[in-house]
Design a protein around this motif. Structure first.
Motif, short mmCIF file in Angstrom:
data_model
loop_
_atom_site.label_atom_id
_atom_site.label_comp_id
_atom_site.label_asym_id
_atom_site.label_seq_id
_atom_site.Cartn_x
_atom_site.Cartn_y
_atom_site.Cartn_z
N ASN A 3 0.86 -1.19 0.00
CA ASN A 3 0.00 0.00 0.00
C ASN A 3 0.90 1.24 0.00
N ARG A 6 -0.48 4.44 1.92
CA ARG A 6 -0.38 4.41 3.38
C ARG A 6 1.07 4.64 3.81
N HIS A 7 1.99 3.97 3.12
CA HIS A 7 3.41 4.12 3.49
C HIS A 7 3.87 5.56 3.26
N LEU A 9 2.05 8.23 3.30
CA LEU A 9 1.37 9.10 4.26
C LEU A 9 2.03 9.03 5.64
N PHE A 10 2.31 7.81 6.08
CA PHE A 10 2.83 7.65 7.44
C PHE A 10 4.35 7.82 7.53
N LEU A 16 1.66 14.49 7.83
CA LEU A 16 0.40 13.79 8.15
C LEU A 16 -0.34 14.55 9.25
N GLN A 296 -6.21 7.82 -2.29
CA GLN A 296 -6.19 7.07 -1.04
C GLN A 296 -5.51 7.89 0.07
N GLN A 297 -4.42 8.56 -0.30
CA GLN A 297 -3.73 9.41 0.69
C GLN A 297 -4.68 10.48 1.22
N VAL A 300 -7.48 8.86 3.40
CA VAL A 300 -7.04 8.45 4.74
C VAL A 300 -6.89 9.69 5.63
#
Lengths: 369, 277
Positions: A3, A6-7, A9-10, A16, A296-297, A300
């Motif tokens: 993903n 997700r990676h 973003l975090f 974030l 998706q970013q 989320v």
């Protein structure tokens, strides 16, 4: 499947935090505004619903309790009482007036009320007595707490000293609150002897209500009968007409803040990683695949921001409500669902520019050192 | 059935800009790269090496000519078809590694399989195995920032190879590495070509690669030709054009020199040396 969104973003927690914080702030702002609107709407209509009447009768051609003044003679009540299905017709006397608490002038909506009738009284009592006699007054909790009014204290109502015998609840109308005095005092102080602003009707049985409304409208000259729901709706128009445009502008600003914060952070992240997106394109990723990463970013960030914003709203509403009874927030599950949809809409709108940027990334960028 | 020559360029030309500003980066290039072959393309800066590699990787369309991958004409393919082709048939190794910074080494490799439509545990295991084969078993779960240059390049190679492409295109793969690690990387690329039957094309200035390459070609002014032995026309010394410190063009031919003295003598009377040659 890895993903990437997700990676990405975090991996950058600072960004974030800004992104989620921005959405949370926007959600907080929107939730508070929607909550205030709903709270005020509820407060405005709560009294109408709680007054105990099945039907409200106003002077023909007038509007709600706040914008226009309805006057009807006592003879109107006599005519109404003769109609079939009418069990009780109680005069309602009320208008805004200043109360003097110490040296301070406080505006209230004065209601002349006879506790023996059981119609038109306070929504509920917080303390003291609901039975108000001449020379006495019941004030709302919001007025009492913001002006430090206690039971037994004397306040001046239109120049007449009245003793506070009860503190009621549910009568907070934001800019003023309900205060209840004996009907005799109201007739005297409001100069309403022999007239009423509204008549509150009880019907013999609920199925007769529509017939009674129709009879009043057809047979009583100058009278306009409405069901309690319709009259509440008319009063809600007071809020819609007065505050809704302002609230909508503020909600729009809140939405704009949310879109700007997510948009800027996601755009900055996309620009920063444009080479990596170019690598993915070179490896065979289609534009559609990359759109999904950016969307998706944003999504989320929006969901996390919404959750944080909702928690903040609960905390702010509780704290502010305790600090000021005028701060009436009411958020229904439907409203919260709507705000979550707004947060998702924010993320979609915020992705528009970064997604457009992605299309223009040349995969050949990967060969430039 | 797979072609013996997975990559073929026919009369490929690339012109950037138009009118008086038109620049021909690559001109009428014919190239055939076979399975098991490590082809090295050398040339001075700005000679069109990267443009050629970009077209061979289907990332840039030629102005004219044809690029064939496994016998298929890619110049008529849509962008989506080219993406699909790159997903399965072409692996890239870059000078600056170009790993995704938020992902671990293994995830970087796994993404390559994901793009080719493969997911799940088997995909993870294959990625891990690919890294193990390049001696990175202990570094699988590290992000690029924690890896050395050589390790990053090996991850980049694992990423290029894991999907088992027919063609591997490497752009200056040793440029950011020290001599020992650079040699290791070239040996890995050589093994990929010979051992796994891939067509490996390396674009580089690095003369150390020459001895390991099966074929060396020289690209200059957009034209590609077999690498010739260049000699200093004054002293006769063998010169590697990629490393020559002096060069001079006379009558449209570029001459390379070992030092400034030779160049100066040549410049004074070129015919004296050309006649002698």
């Amino acid at each position: 499947m890895v993903n990437i969104a997700r990676h990405n973003l975090f991996a950058d927690k600072g960004r974030l935090f800004i992104s989620v914080g921005g959405v949370a702030f926007a959600v907080l702002l929107i939730s508070i505004l929607v909550g205030l609107y709903q709270g005020w709407s509820r407060a405005v209509t709560l009294y109408v619903h709680s007054a105990g009447a099945d039907v409200w009768v106003r002077q023909y051609g007038t509007a709600d309790m706040f914008h226009s003044t309805s006057f009807m003679p006592a003879s109107t009540a006599d005519r109404i009482r003769q109609l079939p299905g009418v069990k009780q017709a109680t005069p309602f006397l009320g208008r805004t007036a200043n109360l003097t608490v110490g040296t301070k002038q406080v505006m209230a909506y004065l209601v002349g009320y006879d506790s023996n009738d059981g119609l038109g009284g306070p929504v509920r009592m917080s303390s003291g007595s609901a039975a108000v006699r001449p020379g006495e007054v019941i004030v709302d909790r919001s007025l009492a707490s913001s002006n430090d009014v206690k039971l037994g204290q004397t306040v001046q109502v239109l120049g007449k000293p009245l003793k506070v015998v009860g503190i009621s609840d549910g009568g907070n109308m934001m800019i003023y609150s309900f205060a209840f005095i004996a009907r005799e005092d109201a007739e005297d102080l409001l100069r309403l002897k022999g007239v009423a602003n509204f008549y509150l009707l009880k019907v013999e049985s609920p199925p007769q209500r529509n017939d009674v409304i129709q009879s009043v409208n057809l047979q009583v000259a100058g009278a306009d009968a409405l069901s309690v729901e319709d009259f509440a709706e008319v009063n809600r128009g007071f809020i819609d007409g007065t505050f809704l445009p302002i609230i909508m502008v503020l909600i729009f600003i809140g939405f704009g803040v949310g879109v700007a914060v997510i948009g800027l952070t996601i755009y900055a992240a996309t620009m920063e990683k444009s080479r990596e997106f170019g690598v993915l394109k070179a490896m065979g990723a289609t534009n559609g695949m990359l759109y999904r990463v950016v969307l998706q970013q944003a999504l989320v960030a929006a969901v996390l921001g919404y959750v944080l914003g909702a928690l903040l709203t609960i905390a702010v509403a509780a704290t502010a409500g305790r600090a000021s009874p005028m701060f009436v927030i009411s958020l229904t599950p439907a409203a919260m669902a709507g705000i979550s949809a707004v947060a998702i809409l924010m993320s979609l709108a915020a992705s528009f520019v970064p997604v457009n940027r992605l299309v223009r990334i040349d995969p050949a960028i990967v060969f430039r050192s | 059935m797979k072609s013996d020559a997975p990559l073929e360029l026919r009369k490929v030309t690339k012109v950037f800009g138009g009118g008086n500003n038109a620049v021909t980066a690559v001109k009428d290039v014919d190239l055939l790269v076979k399975r098991g072959e490590l082809l090295l393309i050398m040339g001075p800066s700005g000679s069109g090496k990267t443009t050629l590699l970009t077209m061979a990787g289907c990332l840039l369309r030629p102005t004219s000519g044809t690029v064939l991958i496994d016998g298929m004409d890619t110049t008529r393919m849509s962008d989506r078809e080219l993406s699909k082709l790159r997903q399965r048939s072409i692996g890239f190794v870059f000078q600056s590694f170009n790993l995704l910074s938020a992902l671990t080494a293994q995830q970087n490799v796994e993404v390559s399989l994901n793009l080719a439509g493969r997911n799940g545990l088997a995909c993870q295991e294959e990625s891990a195995r690919s890294l193990d084969n390049l001696g990175l078993a202990a570094r699988r779960h590290f992000r690029p920032e924690k890896l050395s240059g050589g390790e990053k390049q090996r991850v980049s190679i694992a990423r290029a190879l894991v999907k088992d492409p027919d063609i591997v295109l490497a752009d200056e793969p040793t440029a950011n590495l020290d001599s020992r690690r650079g040699r290791e990387i070239v040996e890995v690329l050589k093994a990929i070509a010979g051992g796994r039957g891939k067509a490996v094309i390396v674009v580089s200035h690095d003369h150390r690669i020459r001895e390991l390459a099966d074929r060396v070609m020289w690209l200059e002014d957009g034209r590609l030709e077999e690498m010739k032995v260049h000699r200093d026309p004054v002293c006769g010394m063998e010169i590697d054009p990629a490393r020559a410190s002096r060069s001079l063009t006379h009558n449209g031919v570029t001459y390379y020199f070992c030092a400034e003295g030779c160049q100066r003598l040549f410049a004074e009377d070129p015919n004296r040396f050309l006649k002698a040659g």
